[in-house]
Structures are given as structure tokens and as C-alpha cells.
Scaffold this motif. Structure first.
Motif, short mmCIF file in Angstrom:
data_model
loop_
_atom_site.label_atom_id
_atom_site.label_comp_id
_atom_site.label_asym_id
_atom_site.label_seq_id
_atom_site.Cartn_x
_atom_site.Cartn_y
_atom_site.Cartn_z
N ILE A 66 0.84 -1.21 0.00
CA ILE A 66 0.00 0.00 0.00
C ILE A 66 0.87 1.25 0.00
O ILE A 66 0.57 2.23 -0.69
CB ILE A 66 -0.96 -0.02 1.21
N ASN A 67 1.97 1.23 0.76
CA ASN A 67 2.86 2.39 0.85
C ASN A 67 3.93 2.42 -0.24
O ASN A 67 4.80 3.27 -0.21
CB ASN A 67 3.54 2.41 2.23
N ARG A 68 3.88 1.48 -1.17
CA ARG A 68 4.79 1.39 -2.32
C ARG A 68 6.25 1.23 -1.91
O ARG A 68 7.16 1.64 -2.62
CB ARG A 68 4.62 2.60 -3.23
N MET A 69 6.47 0.60 -0.78
CA MET A 69 7.84 0.38 -0.31
C MET A 69 8.56 -0.69 -1.12
O MET A 69 9.78 -0.71 -1.17
CB MET A 69 7.85 0.04 1.17
N GLY A 70 7.81 -1.56 -1.77
CA GLY A 70 8.42 -2.59 -2.61
C GLY A 70 9.06 -2.01 -3.85
O GLY A 70 9.93 -2.64 -4.47
N ASP A 71 8.65 -0.78 -4.23
CA ASP A 71 9.24 -0.13 -5.40
C ASP A 71 10.74 0.10 -5.23
O ASP A 71 11.46 0.24 -6.21
CB ASP A 71 8.56 1.22 -5.66
N LEU A 72 11.20 0.14 -3.99
CA LEU A 72 12.61 0.38 -3.71
C LEU A 72 13.46 -0.88 -3.81
O LEU A 72 14.67 -0.80 -3.81
CB LEU A 72 12.76 0.99 -2.31
N ASN A 73 12.81 -2.04 -3.86
CA ASN A 73 13.51 -3.32 -3.86
C ASN A 73 13.34 -3.99 -5.23
O ASN A 73 12.22 -4.33 -5.62
CB ASN A 73 12.95 -4.22 -2.76
N PRO A 74 14.42 -4.19 -5.98
CA PRO A 74 14.30 -4.78 -7.32
C PRO A 74 13.81 -6.23 -7.33
O PRO A 74 13.35 -6.71 -8.36
CB PRO A 74 15.72 -4.69 -7.90
N GLU A 75 13.86 -6.92 -6.18
CA GLU A 75 13.38 -8.30 -6.11
C GLU A 75 11.87 -8.39 -5.93
O GLU A 75 11.29 -9.46 -6.05
CB GLU A 75 14.06 -9.03 -4.96
N VAL A 76 11.22 -7.26 -5.62
CA VAL A 76 9.77 -7.25 -5.33
C VAL A 76 9.00 -6.81 -6.57
O VAL A 76 9.31 -5.80 -7.19
CB VAL A 76 9.46 -6.31 -4.15
N THR A 77 7.98 -7.61 -6.91
CA THR A 77 7.06 -7.26 -7.99
C THR A 77 5.66 -7.16 -7.40
O THR A 77 5.22 -8.09 -6.72
CB THR A 77 7.07 -8.34 -9.10
N THR A 78 4.99 -6.05 -7.66
CA THR A 78 3.63 -5.84 -7.17
C THR A 78 2.71 -5.64 -8.35
O THR A 78 3.00 -4.84 -9.25
CB THR A 78 3.56 -4.60 -6.26
N THR A 79 1.60 -6.40 -8.38
CA THR A 79 0.60 -6.22 -9.43
C THR A 79 -0.76 -6.01 -8.76
O THR A 79 -0.95 -6.31 -7.60
CB THR A 79 0.53 -7.44 -10.36
N GLY A 80 -1.69 -5.48 -9.52
CA GLY A 80 -3.02 -5.18 -8.99
C GLY A 80 -3.18 -3.68 -8.83
O GLY A 80 -2.40 -2.90 -9.37
N THR A 81 -4.19 -3.29 -8.07
CA THR A 81 -4.53 -1.88 -7.95
C THR A 81 -4.68 -1.49 -6.49
O THR A 81 -5.29 -2.21 -5.71
CB THR A 81 -5.87 -1.61 -8.66
N VAL A 82 -4.12 -0.32 -6.15
CA VAL A 82 -4.35 0.31 -4.86
C VAL A 82 -4.95 1.67 -5.15
O VAL A 82 -4.34 2.47 -5.87
CB VAL A 82 -3.06 0.46 -4.02
N ILE A 83 -6.14 1.94 -4.63
CA ILE A 83 -6.84 3.21 -4.90
C ILE A 83 -7.00 3.96 -3.59
O ILE A 83 -7.56 3.43 -2.62
CB ILE A 83 -8.22 2.94 -5.53
N TYR A 84 -6.50 5.21 -3.57
CA TYR A 84 -6.63 6.07 -2.41
C TYR A 84 -7.48 7.28 -2.77
O TYR A 84 -7.18 7.99 -3.74
CB TYR A 84 -5.26 6.51 -1.93
N ASN A 85 -8.55 7.50 -2.03
CA ASN A 85 -9.47 8.62 -2.27
C ASN A 85 -9.97 8.65 -3.72
O ASN A 85 -10.00 9.71 -4.35
CB ASN A 85 -8.83 9.96 -1.90
#
Length: 86
Positions: A66-85
């Protein structure tokens, strides 16, 4: 201790105007290991939500996604959608 049923689903939805944050089909991978598997959640405005579960169930991984902290780690892949407001 009873074994957790990972196929069990509890579906609670809120009217759209009451939702501040939602996830749709959220998956998080550490390399080839899928840590979060298709999470759909809604968080209601002006309410406190607790994430509870056993060790290793993905609570911290969900918050990191949710906080997009995985974006800093090249081993982490996140898919799907997070919608805020919206």
C-alpha cells in the motif's frame, strides 16, 4: 491449534462514498515466491482498521505494498490496484 483455511472468504463491502482506500487483485512477489495472493480489501473513511493474523501471513507485506515500499527493492514485484481517495 486449528489450521487456517486459506480458501475461506469473508466479503464485506462499503458504499463507494465511505471507502478511503481499496485494493483490487493485489499480488506481491519476492522473486518467484508469491507472498500476497489476489487481495481485495476496502478501508472505511474515519475508521480504525486492524490487520491481524499469524506470523508470516502477509500483514506487513500488505502495508508495504500500500505504501509502495516494494518499489525500492528490485526483487519485489507488485501487481493489482491500490486506490486512495478514488
Amino acid at each position: 491449534m486449528s489450521k487456517y483455511n486459506w480458501d475461506e472468504r469473508h466479503i464485506i463491502t462499503f458504499p463507494e462514498e465511505k471507502v478511503v482506500l481499496s485494493t483490487k487483485d493485489l499480488h506481491v512477489y519476492y522473486g518467484t515466491n508469491e507472498s500476497i495472493k489476489g487481495v481485495d480489501m476496502q478501508f472505511e473513511k474515519n475508521k480504525i482498521t486492524a490487520l491481524i493474523g499469524p506470523s508470516g501471513s502477509g500483514k506487513s507485506t500488505l502495508l508495504k505494498a500500500i505504501n509502495r515500499m516494494g518499489d525500492l527493492n528490485p526483487e519485489v514485484t507488485t501487481t493489482g490496484t491500490v486506490i486512495y481517495n478514488g
